[in-house]
Design an enzyme around this catalytic site. Structure first.
Site, PDB file in Angstrom:
ATOM      1  N   SER A  78       0.480 -10.080  -0.949  1.00  0.00           N
ATOM      2  CA  SER A  78       0.245  -8.643  -0.861  1.00  0.00           C
ATOM      3  C   SER A  78       0.418  -8.032   0.511  1.00  0.00           C
ATOM      4  CB  SER A  78      -1.152  -8.319  -1.399  1.00  0.00           C
ATOM      5  OG  SER A  78      -2.118  -9.171  -0.804  1.00  0.00           O
TER       6      SER A  78
ATOM      7  N   LYS B  84       0.782  -1.242   0.000  1.00  0.00           N
ATOM      8  CA  LYS B  84       0.000   0.000   0.000  1.00  0.00           C
ATOM      9  C   LYS B  84       0.811   1.290   0.000  1.00  0.00           C
ATOM     10  CE  LYS B  84      -4.297  -1.646   0.208  1.00  0.00           C
ATOM     11  NZ  LYS B  84      -5.376  -1.236  -0.726  1.00  0.00           N
TER      12      LYS B  84
END
Lengths: 339, 339
Positions: free
Chosen positions: A324, A68
């Protein structure tokens, strides 16, 4: 550059431009030295067990424990000095929260994050430790987007969406830019790339890079079976939402529906959506810890989980998955290890 | 090139040359595409907590789960075709075993590994999965080196030492070659480099690179307090052995004494030895999983453990540690997470 209808919070006459590959390249230049180059991992023992060649792009090792920061930095670093003084507001179950909080801290701007009260404790603690103000809401009864808009308006702050934003999408795509460069350096061509999807920002950014760097690689979104909005939307050719929010361990992948921008990118580029359940996510967390030395959170292990659960489908292929995120409660990791 | 007295198994008139920095560079060319470039990780949250800037070179993510493939490949790839046909024998508690087995498998040569019967189950399983024959011995009553020599002689195979060998040392040094290059790319200069030490091959290879790439960086060996042979040897200026083998969770760091070659390199280059106990190793495993997303084995977490246990000592410094391995029993990792 193609366009899509304006987002609800945009000026009605301003169509939002879709990001292009050049925007991902520009993002890469912007984030250099801020994000880490995460490794592309391969373990011969796992390959032998699975009957395929598997490469894991470990974004769980990124600063903030997830991909992110890439998108958050790319968005925040482009704010005007006036915008930067008023700061940013975001809503997130935790990984985007940390990315925005970390970027804001480094850029010296205030950040307020709207988080569900039941977000994993380590994600809340980390977001606070990066200096952000946290505003809790009740996932079942309150609208986080409305709360975030309210706080942003009150402060004159910029609302930083977690996926439906051209700069966010371009930033996330830098993970794939690294992935394909690392693959090329290792002499590897990927048959498939599997990417966990909540709102679809990461997979959209990766799809832009795939087009430019490895057009023959099939790319898939991976999501919890209980939140298969990308799979159904891709099949229908139109955005379909999830019905309510059934329980899932994959807290990072629980967005209500594909984004307008992300779906405009993903619709014509993805080879479809693949799904996993909680037990498969936990098994993938155990596999990642045992064979790759990686701590993954359930949503971060989703793409790996698909490969483990459906290995015959990929037999003999060279598959890349993005891990992720790794922001998991130690107790849940211990549970996965014991499984 | 300086020399040291011959090893017991060398021809009596053949002094063994010490490896030099150029040998590490040659090793790097040899292992390219075989080993992975492991990442150099940094997490702002951990830095804030510790009051220093910490960079972790995560060799736990290397193929085989430890740095050992570097040295093993550098040694095995230089065998003659005749030697390769007869194969190799090694003795190891597990990480060197996996490195040698993996290198031998890729090079198509037979390998037999002498392992303690109480080695961690995953290390035994992995070594076998790489196609090596395993010969067990009793750590308390048998001499693993004698057993390995016997089997090597019977097969006409080459005995591959786990640390006291110029090619092994040069190969392990490639980890530091990557580390200093990655640091330079990130604009980082290291005040210190902390390296886990069993026989001292990794730290010796790293010391050769430190001289060439970052002469101002202080380099330390880190070992279990119960096996502080490097610390005492460095203080005495002569090789001192451990007395017996008291229990330690750091199974990768239980060599009887510094090697002849490794100590000849380390004696004048290391800034001393630092030690940790089992509780500190477990705490470091928990910290690595929580803040860096890394699964480490106790010995692999030793250098990180020193920083956590003695953070005031390093206050304000930029410290690099090598996380040397991640091959840990899931139950032990779960125990560390619960701590």
């Amino acid at each position: 550059m193609t366009t899509v209808p304006p987002l609800p919070d945009s000026a009605p006459d301003a169509p939002v431009p879709l990001p292009a590959f050049a925007d991902v390249e520009a993002a890469a230049a912007r984030i250099a030295g801020v994000t880490l180059e995460t490794p592309l991992l391969n373990q011969p023992l796992a390959d032998a067990k699975l009957g395929l060649r598997l490469w894991i792009k470990a974004e769980s090792l990124q600063r903030g424990g997830a991909f992110k920061l890439r998108g958050a930095w790319n968005r925040l670093a482009q704010l005007t000095p006036k915008q930067a003084r008023a700061g940013v507001v975001a809503f997130s179950s935790g990984n985007h929260a940390q990315g925005v909080a970390l970027a804001a801290q480094r850029l010296g701007m205030p950040a307020a994050i709207v988080m569900p009260a039941d977000a994993p404790a380590p994600k809340i603690a980390a977001t606070r430790a990066y200096g952000a103000e946290i505003i809790f809401y009740d996932r079942a009864s309150e609208d986080r987007e409305a709360i975030a808009r309210h706080h942003a308006a009150r402060r004159g702050a910029v609302l930083v969406p977690s996926y439906d934003d051209p700069d966010i999408i371009a930033g996330q795509g830098t993970a794939a830019l690294e992935l394909f460069a690392q693959g090329a350096a290792a002499g590897v061509r990927f048959d498939r790339l599997l990417v966990p999807a909540g709102g679809g920002g990461l997979v959209a950014g990766c799809a832009l890079v795939r087009d430019a760097r490895s057009p023959d690689t099939q790319i898939h979104a991976v999501e919890p079976a209980s939140h298969d909005d990308h799979r159904r939307s891709l099949e229908a050719g139109a955005i379909l939402a999830n019905s309510g929010s059934p329980p899932s361990l994959c807290d990072a992948l629980l967005s209500p529906a594909p984004g307008t921008l992300t779906f405009a990118i993903n619709r014509d580029r993805l080879a479809g959506g693949l799904v996993i359940d909680d037990a498969q996510a936990l098994a993938a967390m155990r596999f990642a810890a045992t064979f790759y030395g990686l701590v993954l959170e359930p949503g971060g292990a989703a793409a790996l989980a698909v490969v483990l659960a459906d290995r015959e489908r990929f037999a003999g292929e060279t598959v890349a998955v993005i891990a992720s995120g790794g922001n998991v409660d130690p107790a849940l990791l211990a549970r996965a290890l014991g499984g």
